[in-house]
Design a protein around this motif. Structure first.
Motif, PDB file in Angstrom:
ATOM      1  N   ASN A 321       0.826  -1.204   0.000  1.00 52.87           N
ATOM      2  CA  ASN A 321       0.000   0.000   0.000  1.00 52.87           C
ATOM      3  C   ASN A 321       0.862   1.256   0.000  1.00 52.87           C
ATOM      4  OD1 ASN A 321      -2.913   0.944   0.341  1.00 52.87           O
ATOM      5  ND2 ASN A 321      -1.886   2.071   1.983  1.00 52.87           N
ATOM      6  N   ALA A 322       1.946   1.246   0.782  1.00 53.30           N
ATOM      7  CA  ALA A 322       2.863   2.393   0.796  1.00 53.30           C
ATOM      8  C   ALA A 322       3.478   2.605  -0.579  1.00 53.30           C
ATOM      9  CB  ALA A 322       3.953   2.178   1.842  1.00 53.30           C
ATOM     10  N   LEU A 323       3.843   1.524  -1.237  1.00 49.81           N
ATOM     11  CA  LEU A 323       4.432   1.643  -2.578  1.00 49.81           C
ATOM     12  C   LEU A 323       3.440   2.239  -3.573  1.00 49.81           C
ATOM     13  CD1 LEU A 323       6.475  -1.656  -3.041  1.00 49.81           C
ATOM     14  CD2 LEU A 323       7.379   0.676  -3.103  1.00 49.81           C
ATOM     15  N   SER A 324       2.197   1.802  -3.515  1.00 54.98           N
ATOM     16  CA  SER A 324       1.220   2.262  -4.502  1.00 54.98           C
ATOM     17  C   SER A 324       0.805   3.709  -4.235  1.00 54.98           C
ATOM     18  CB  SER A 324      -0.008   1.353  -4.510  1.00 54.98           C
ATOM     19  OG  SER A 324      -0.699   1.437  -3.281  1.00 54.98           O
ATOM     20  N   GLN A 325       0.587   4.075  -2.981  1.00 53.23           N
ATOM     21  CA  GLN A 325       0.075   5.409  -2.655  1.00 53.23           C
ATOM     22  C   GLN A 325       1.178   6.437  -2.437  1.00 53.23           C
ATOM     23  OE1 GLN A 325      -2.735   5.208   0.584  1.00 53.23           O
ATOM     24  NE2 GLN A 325      -4.183   3.940  -0.557  1.00 53.23           N
ATOM     25  N   ARG A 326       2.358   5.995  -1.959  1.00 49.95           N
ATOM     26  CA  ARG A 326       3.425   6.950  -1.633  1.00 49.95           C
ATOM     27  C   ARG A 326       4.771   6.597  -2.255  1.00 49.95           C
ATOM     28  NH1 ARG A 326       0.592   5.765   2.875  1.00 49.95           N
ATOM     29  NH2 ARG A 326       2.247   4.552   3.850  1.00 49.95           N
ATOM     30  N   GLY A 327       4.803   5.559  -3.065  1.00 47.27           N
ATOM     31  CA  GLY A 327       5.997   5.225  -3.824  1.00 47.27           C
ATOM     32  C   GLY A 327       7.161   4.755  -2.963  1.00 47.27           C
ATOM     33  N   LEU A 328       8.327   4.718  -3.591  1.00 49.26           N
ATOM     34  CA  LEU A 328       9.534   4.268  -2.900  1.00 49.26           C
ATOM     35  C   LEU A 328       9.894   5.182  -1.732  1.00 49.26           C
ATOM     36  CD1 LEU A 328      11.674   3.271  -6.022  1.00 49.26           C
ATOM     37  CD2 LEU A 328      10.737   1.701  -4.301  1.00 49.26           C
ATOM     38  N   VAL A 329       9.625   6.467  -1.878  1.00 48.96           N
ATOM     39  CA  VAL A 329       9.904   7.407  -0.793  1.00 48.96           C
ATOM     40  C   VAL A 329       9.019   7.088   0.412  1.00 48.96           C
ATOM     41  CG1 VAL A 329       9.842   9.824  -0.082  1.00 48.96           C
ATOM     42  CG2 VAL A 329      10.663   9.216  -2.363  1.00 48.96           C
ATOM     43  N   GLY A 330       7.749   6.830   0.166  1.00 48.60           N
ATOM     44  CA  GLY A 330       6.836   6.494   1.248  1.00 48.60           C
ATOM     45  C   GLY A 330       7.201   5.190   1.927  1.00 48.60           C
ATOM     46  N   LEU A 331       7.640   4.201   1.140  1.00 49.03           N
ATOM     47  CA  LEU A 331       8.066   2.929   1.713  1.00 49.03           C
ATOM     48  C   LEU A 331       9.286   3.135   2.610  1.00 49.03           C
ATOM     49  CD1 LEU A 331       7.822  -0.160   1.928  1.00 49.03           C
ATOM     50  CD2 LEU A 331       9.322  -0.317  -0.079  1.00 49.03           C
ATOM     51  N   ALA A 332      10.206   3.993   2.176  1.00 45.92           N
ATOM     52  CA  ALA A 332      11.407   4.274   2.965  1.00 45.92           C
ATOM     53  C   ALA A 332      11.042   4.860   4.331  1.00 45.92           C
ATOM     54  CB  ALA A 332      12.331   5.219   2.204  1.00 45.92           C
ATOM     55  N   PHE A 333      10.083   5.783   4.361  1.00 49.12           N
ATOM     56  CA  PHE A 333       9.669   6.368   5.641  1.00 49.12           C
ATOM     57  C   PHE A 333       8.940   5.345   6.508  1.00 49.12           C
ATOM     58  CE2 PHE A 333      10.383  10.509   3.558  1.00 49.12           C
ATOM     59  CZ  PHE A 333      11.061  11.159   4.585  1.00 49.12           C
ATOM     60  N   LEU A 334       8.167   4.459   5.883  1.00 53.09           N
ATOM     61  CA  LEU A 334       7.493   3.407   6.640  1.00 53.09           C
ATOM     62  C   LEU A 334       8.519   2.486   7.296  1.00 53.09           C
ATOM     63  CD1 LEU A 334       4.889   1.852   7.432  1.00 53.09           C
ATOM     64  CD2 LEU A 334       5.163   0.551   5.297  1.00 53.09           C
ATOM     65  N   LEU A 335       9.530   2.077   6.534  1.00 57.35           N
ATOM     66  CA  LEU A 335      10.576   1.223   7.092  1.00 57.35           C
ATOM     67  C   LEU A 335      11.341   1.947   8.194  1.00 57.35           C
ATOM     68  CD1 LEU A 335      11.940  -0.447   3.827  1.00 57.35           C
ATOM     69  CD2 LEU A 335      10.440  -1.463   5.568  1.00 57.35           C
ATOM     70  N   LEU A 336      11.500   3.252   8.035  1.00 55.79           N
ATOM     71  CA  LEU A 336      12.182   4.049   9.057  1.00 55.79           C
ATOM     72  C   LEU A 336      11.459   3.956  10.396  1.00 55.79           C
ATOM     73  CD1 LEU A 336      14.391   6.411   9.538  1.00 55.79           C
ATOM     74  CD2 LEU A 336      12.422   7.934   9.294  1.00 55.79           C
ATOM     75  N   VAL A 337      10.137   4.084  10.367  1.00 47.65           N
ATOM     76  CA  VAL A 337       9.381   4.112  11.630  1.00 47.65           C
ATOM     77  C   VAL A 337       9.235   2.713  12.224  1.00 47.65           C
ATOM     78  CG1 VAL A 337       6.958   3.786  10.920  1.00 47.65           C
ATOM     79  CG2 VAL A 337       7.532   5.488  12.664  1.00 47.65           C
ATOM     80  N   TYR A 338       9.514   1.677  11.428  1.00 44.52           N
ATOM     81  CA  TYR A 338       9.579   0.312  11.948  1.00 44.52           C
ATOM     82  C   TYR A 338      10.976  -0.013  12.495  1.00 44.52           C
ATOM     83  CZ  TYR A 338       5.133  -1.217   9.795  1.00 44.52           C
ATOM     84  OH  TYR A 338       3.816  -1.388   9.455  1.00 44.52           O
ATOM     85  N   LEU A 339      11.981   0.217  11.656  1.00 42.96           N
ATOM     86  CA  LEU A 339      13.304  -0.323  11.929  1.00 42.96           C
ATOM     87  C   LEU A 339      14.093   0.471  12.959  1.00 42.96           C
ATOM     88  CD1 LEU A 339      14.368  -1.371   8.315  1.00 42.96           C
ATOM     89  CD2 LEU A 339      13.325  -2.771  10.111  1.00 42.96           C
ATOM     90  N   VAL A 340      13.901   1.785  13.002  1.00 44.13           N
ATOM     91  CA  VAL A 340      14.644   2.579  13.993  1.00 44.13           C
ATOM     92  C   VAL A 340      14.262   2.177  15.414  1.00 44.13           C
ATOM     93  CG1 VAL A 340      15.002   4.890  14.935  1.00 44.13           C
ATOM     94  CG2 VAL A 340      15.165   4.516  12.480  1.00 44.13           C
ATOM     95  N   PRO A 341      12.957   2.151  15.774  1.00 40.79           N
ATOM     96  CA  PRO A 341      12.629   1.707  17.136  1.00 40.79           C
ATOM     97  C   PRO A 341      13.068   0.276  17.412  1.00 40.79           C
ATOM     98  CG  PRO A 341      10.744   2.790  16.116  1.00 40.79           C
ATOM     99  CD  PRO A 341      11.758   2.576  15.039  1.00 40.79           C
ATOM    100  N   MET A 342      12.867  -0.620  16.446  1.00 42.74           N
ATOM    101  CA  MET A 342      13.232  -2.011  16.672  1.00 42.74           C
ATOM    102  C   MET A 342      14.730  -2.145  16.936  1.00 42.74           C
ATOM    103  SD  MET A 342      12.398  -5.386  14.376  1.00 42.74           S
ATOM    104  CE  MET A 342      13.609  -5.053  13.083  1.00 42.74           C
ATOM    105  N   ARG A 343      15.537  -1.443  16.151  1.00 40.40           N
ATOM    106  CA  ARG A 343      16.979  -1.506  16.341  1.00 40.40           C
ATOM    107  C   ARG A 343      17.399  -0.912  17.679  1.00 40.40           C
ATOM    108  NH1 ARG A 343      21.171  -4.240  16.646  1.00 40.40           N
ATOM    109  NH2 ARG A 343      23.154  -3.143  16.359  1.00 40.40           N
ATOM    110  N   LEU A 344      16.769   0.183  18.081  1.00 42.42           N
ATOM    111  CA  LEU A 344      17.094   0.798  19.368  1.00 42.42           C
ATOM    112  C   LEU A 344      16.797  -0.151  20.526  1.00 42.42           C
ATOM    113  CD1 LEU A 344      15.743   4.434  18.824  1.00 42.42           C
ATOM    114  CD2 LEU A 344      18.142   3.741  18.994  1.00 42.42           C
ATOM    115  N   PHE A 345      15.660  -0.819  20.472  1.00 44.86           N
ATOM    116  CA  PHE A 345      15.306  -1.750  21.540  1.00 44.86           C
ATOM    117  C   PHE A 345      16.227  -2.975  21.536  1.00 44.86           C
ATOM    118  CE2 PHE A 345      11.004   0.326  21.498  1.00 44.86           C
ATOM    119  CZ  PHE A 345      10.981   0.679  22.846  1.00 44.86           C
TER     120      PHE A 345
END
Length: 416
Positions: A321-345
């Motif tokens: 859904n992120a790819l279709s509605q917000r493209g590669l840029v949107g997917l990058a921000f989605l992964l950011l909000v997943y992976l940054v907290p996960m990595r910190l924890f």
């Protein structure tokens, strides 16, 4: 003294977010709303930006960047301001983060909240399923959102069980284990298959991380008990688990044979194909949520996608859904909000591998993005209020709890 009472109130509201999440209508909204209002106390607490660690700032900026990026995408999509509501929660939670980092009391209440929430969800699911005869338990949410949130509460309770086991607090350990089974059971009773994938993957992760707490015999006992409980859930017809598994297999066969593509699973596949076509139209920034509607109409007229796709607002997959509605840029921000907290924890878990006063909170925080990445395979969690709220706020709660646990341990080591 007043500040201590205020801190207790804040952590109590954080615990209520879990306790009331899906067992009462909009149960997650009232405590989080009160916490945001209470963040006005920052004018009194006067937190210093320099007091934040580099890791605190990374979490802060990750949430801020995702929220602002969504604002930009709403602007590019025609500036429908009502769509600012859900992404704004990633920004509105930031003063709550700063406030909790200043408020040290009662972080342990998070475990109690998760336990009450998981048991409450199961009680409601049983009432709907076995008393009212509802096919899929859902409370006041969609069955998928109810089931996924129940699974999250169950796994948080399981993280709490590791804490109570390490602290040798066996009464609360028993309740946490019951709550873990209850939360997972509420997911089964909702019939939300997407959340079930998280159970073996994240369960194995948690068991591996907790292996030092068990002897070899007790570890075998835990595995045997888990398989027995899973077998019971599958075998008992009233749970509906086996029915869902059979439906999945039949739907797959019918879809690929062309016999029937209008099943729940078949429609999902068509949504994903549709999203892929939309992504091809605008791979960098996407076509937008509202722009998608016009593109779908055009593709239906051209015979590229079936007309049924016009009835769906998203692709039932967070990533696609992120790819279709917000493209590669949107997917990058989605992964950011997943992976940054996960990595910190996970870094906190690694740094405190043998200290369960800290590690348990970090493990609970890490499993939130893990769960959401799994849930996102079959649902767009951030398209729902509960999906946004039960991601952003719990991550902030457990991050603040982890940081306070670190400070308390450091204080004890200095005093010794």
């Amino acid at each position: 003294m007043l500040r201590q009472y205020f801190s207790a109130l804040l952590w109590g509201l954080a615990a209520l977010t879990f306790a009331l999440a899906i067992s009462t209508p909009n149960g997650y909204g009232i405590p989080t709303g009160l916490l945001f209002l209470a963040s006005a106390s920052l004018f009194y607490l006067r937190p210093k930006w320099c007091d934040l660690s580099l890791e605190d700032r990374r979490l802060f900026y990750a949430f801020l960047a995702f929220g602002l990026s969504m604002f930009v995408f709403v602007y590019l999509d025609g500036w429908y301001t009502r769509e600012l509501d859900r992404p704004s929660r990633f920004i509105l939670v930031l003063p709550v983060l700063l406030m909790l980092l200043q408020s040290s009391n009662h972080k342990e209440w998070l475990w109690y909240g998760a336990i009450v929430g998981a048991i409450g969800a199961f009680a409601l699911a049983c009432y709907e399923k076995f008393v009212l005869g509802i096919d899929r338990a859902h409370g006041s949410e969609y069955p998928i959102m109810f089931g996924n949130t129940g699974m999250l509460l169950g796994l948080l309770s399981l993280a709490g069980a590791s804490y109570f086991l390490a602290m040798k607090r066996y009464f609360w350990l028993s309740l946490a284990l019951i709550a873990a089974i209850a939360g997972i059971g509420s997911s089964f009773l909702s019939g939300s298959r997407g959340g079930w994938i998280a159970l073996p993957i994240i369960g194995c992760f948690m068991l591996w991380q907790s292996r030092e707490l068990f002897s070899k015999k007790s570890l075998v006992g835990v595995l045997v008990a888990a398989f027995i409980l899973l077998g019971v859930a599958v075998a008992v017809p009233q749970t509906g688990v086996m029915k869902k598994v059979d439906q999945t297999l039949v739907s797959l066969s019918q879809y690929y044979s062309g016999e029937n593509k209008a099943t729940s699973l078949g429609m999902r596949f068509d949504m994903w194909v549709t999203a892929y076509h939309l992504f091809q139209e605008s791979p960098i920034l996407g076509v937008g949520e509202y722009g998608e509607k016009a593109e779908k109409k055009r593709m239906v007229e051209q015979g590229v996608i079936p007309p049924a796709m016009l009835h769906f607002n998203h692709a039932h997959n967070e990533f696609i859904n992120a790819l279709s509605q917000r493209g590669l840029v949107g997917l990058a921000f989605l992964l950011l909000v997943y992976l940054v907290p996960m990595r910190l924890f996970i870094k906190k878990m690694e740094a405190n591998a043998n200290n369960w006063r800290i590690k348990s909170y970090a493990m609970a925080g890490a499993l939130i993005p893990m769960c959401y990445m799994d849930f996102g395979l079959s649902q767009v969690m951030f398209a729902h209020n509960i999906g946004v709220m039960m991601y952003a706020f719990p991550i902030v709660y457990f991050w603040a709890a982890t940081r306070w646990a670190e400070r308390e341990e450091l204080g004890e080591s200095k005093s010794n």
